[in-house]
Design an enzyme around this catalytic site. Structure first.
Site, PDB file in Angstrom:
ATOM      1  N   HIS A 146     -31.124   8.254  32.010  1.00 58.89           N
ATOM      2  CA  HIS A 146     -31.207   7.657  30.411  1.00 58.89           C
ATOM      3  C   HIS A 146     -32.094   7.922  29.944  1.00 58.89           C
ATOM      4  CE1 HIS A 146     -30.091   4.588  27.717  1.00 58.89           C
ATOM      5  NE2 HIS A 146     -31.540   4.056  27.610  1.00 58.89           N
TER       6      HIS A 146
ATOM      7  N   THR B 291     -24.721   0.083  37.988  1.00 62.71           N
ATOM      8  CA  THR B 291     -23.947  -1.012  38.102  1.00 62.71           C
ATOM      9  C   THR B 291     -23.337  -1.280  36.947  1.00 62.71           C
ATOM     10  OG1 THR B 291     -25.589  -2.624  37.042  1.00 62.71           O
ATOM     11  CG2 THR B 291     -26.285  -2.008  39.272  1.00 62.71           C
TER      12      THR B 291
ATOM     13  N   GLN C 115     -38.427  16.777  30.399  1.00 63.93           N
ATOM     14  CA  GLN C 115     -38.648  15.956  31.667  1.00 63.93           C
ATOM     15  C   GLN C 115     -37.600  15.488  32.264  1.00 63.93           C
ATOM     16  OE1 GLN C 115     -41.903  15.739  32.635  1.00 63.93           O
ATOM     17  NE2 GLN C 115     -42.150  17.206  30.791  1.00 63.93           N
ATOM     18  N   GLU C 116     -36.393  15.293  31.646  1.00 63.81           N
ATOM     19  CA  GLU C 116     -35.063  14.930  32.310  1.00 63.81           C
ATOM     20  C   GLU C 116     -34.748  16.040  33.412  1.00 63.81           C
ATOM     21  OE1 GLU C 116     -31.923  13.251  30.051  1.00 63.81           O
ATOM     22  OE2 GLU C 116     -33.349  12.883  28.216  1.00 63.81           O
TER      23      GLU C 116
HETATM   24  C1  GAR Z   1     -29.630  13.282  27.778  1.00 63.62           C
HETATM   25  O1  GAR Z   1     -30.615  13.255  26.985  1.00 63.62           O
HETATM   26  C2  GAR Z   1     -29.166  12.318  28.405  1.00 63.62           C
HETATM   27  O2  GAR Z   1     -30.195  11.470  29.044  1.00 63.62           O
HETATM   28  C3  GAR Z   1     -28.466  11.551  27.368  1.00 63.62           C
HETATM   29  O3  GAR Z   1     -27.841  12.271  26.759  1.00 63.62           O
HETATM   30  C4  GAR Z   1     -28.185  13.753  26.956  1.00 63.62           C
HETATM   31  C5  GAR Z   1     -27.447  14.625  27.311  1.00 63.62           C
HETATM   32  O4  GAR Z   1     -27.721  15.885  27.446  1.00 63.62           O
HETATM   33  N1  GAR Z   1     -27.577  10.469  28.142  1.00 63.62           N
HETATM   34  C6  GAR Z   1     -27.313   9.431  27.162  1.00 63.62           C
HETATM   35  O5  GAR Z   1     -27.825   9.015  26.305  1.00 63.62           O
HETATM   36  C7  GAR Z   1     -26.559   8.346  28.193  1.00 63.62           C
HETATM   37  N2  GAR Z   1     -26.111   7.164  27.420  1.00 63.62           N
HETATM   38  P1  GAR Z   1     -27.000  17.103  28.419  1.00 63.62           P
HETATM   39  O6  GAR Z   1     -25.466  16.952  28.231  1.00 63.62           O
HETATM   40  O7  GAR Z   1     -27.669  18.239  27.609  1.00 63.62           O
HETATM   41  O8  GAR Z   1     -27.578  16.819  29.792  1.00 63.62           O
END
Ligand code: GAR
Length: 196
Positions: free
Chosen positions: A110, A142, A174-175
């Site tokens: 998130h 959850t 960072q993700e």
């Molecule tokens: C990411 O920033 C993720 O954290 C967010 O969507 C993006 C997806 O990017 N997730 C949410 O907002 C979940 N509610 P990606 O498809 O390039 O991984």
């Protein structure tokens, strides 16, 4: 080795980071399926190009019937028999019935420092609040949206002149570090939180 399935809705850059790390070897898990609620999700082609099985289950024909959509999604998912289910930019809310099937083995990333800003528009909300820091969180899923035990967080500074877009890009980098690192630990049975 643990079997990992990944649910996506879009570009799948987090999915790609997870797949690359699992493919690098010396990993306690391997990818068995990438599934999307959007058949046009760019991440599906990227996963297939890496030799990972993919499935698309369009949520739109099911309208408001989330349980019926989830039953359809469960078909390829249960066939892949994952030990761990990773949500990576998966933008559908899951019902408690679905979440309970994967209790203790479903992760989500998130784009905020939970418990701040569950839900959508996290970067805009952080900017409007005048926060000095932003970041991302990997947590256990959850039935409560963006709740559950925190398994890792990474922080970034909010810089002068930041927009929601510039901040999102800084957090996304960072993700891509955090999620693979947390999945490695989780697959090895380590649930102590990781702070980057
Ligand atoms: C990411 O920033 C993720 O954290 C967010 O969507 C993006 C997806 O990017 N997730 C949410 O907002 C979940 N509610 P990606 O498809 O390039 O991984």
């Amino acid at each position: 080795t643990k079997r990992v399935a990944i649910l996506i809705s879009g570009g799948g850059s987090n999915m790609l980071a997870l797949l690359r790390d699992m493919a690098a070897g010396d990993h306690p898990a391997r990818a068995v399926l990438v599934a999307s609620n959007d058949p046009a999700a760019a991440g599906l082609a990227r996963a297939a190009a890496m030799g990972v099985a993919v499935a698309a289950v369009d949520h739109r024909p099911f309208g408001k019937d989330r349980a019926a959509f989830e039953r359809a999604l469960l078909e390829p998912l249960l066939a892949a028999a994952p030990d761990i289910l990773c949500l990576a930019g998966f933008m559908r809310v899951l019902t408690p019935g679905f979440v309970d099937r994967f209790a203790g083995r479903m992760l989500n990333i998130h784009p905020s420092l939970l418990p701040k800003y569950p839900g959508l528009h996290t970067h805009q909300r952080a900017l409007e609040a005048g926060d000095a820091e932003a970041g991302c969180t990997v947590h256990e899923v959850t039935p409560v949206l963006d709740d559950g035990t925190i398994l890792g967080q990474a922080r970034v500074p909010v810089l002068p002149g930041d927009t929601a877009e510039s901040l999102a890009a800084r957090v996304l980098q960072q993700e891509h570090r955090l999620y693979p690192a947390v999945l490695r630990r989780f697959a090895a049975g380590d649930r102590t939180p990781l702070f980057l």
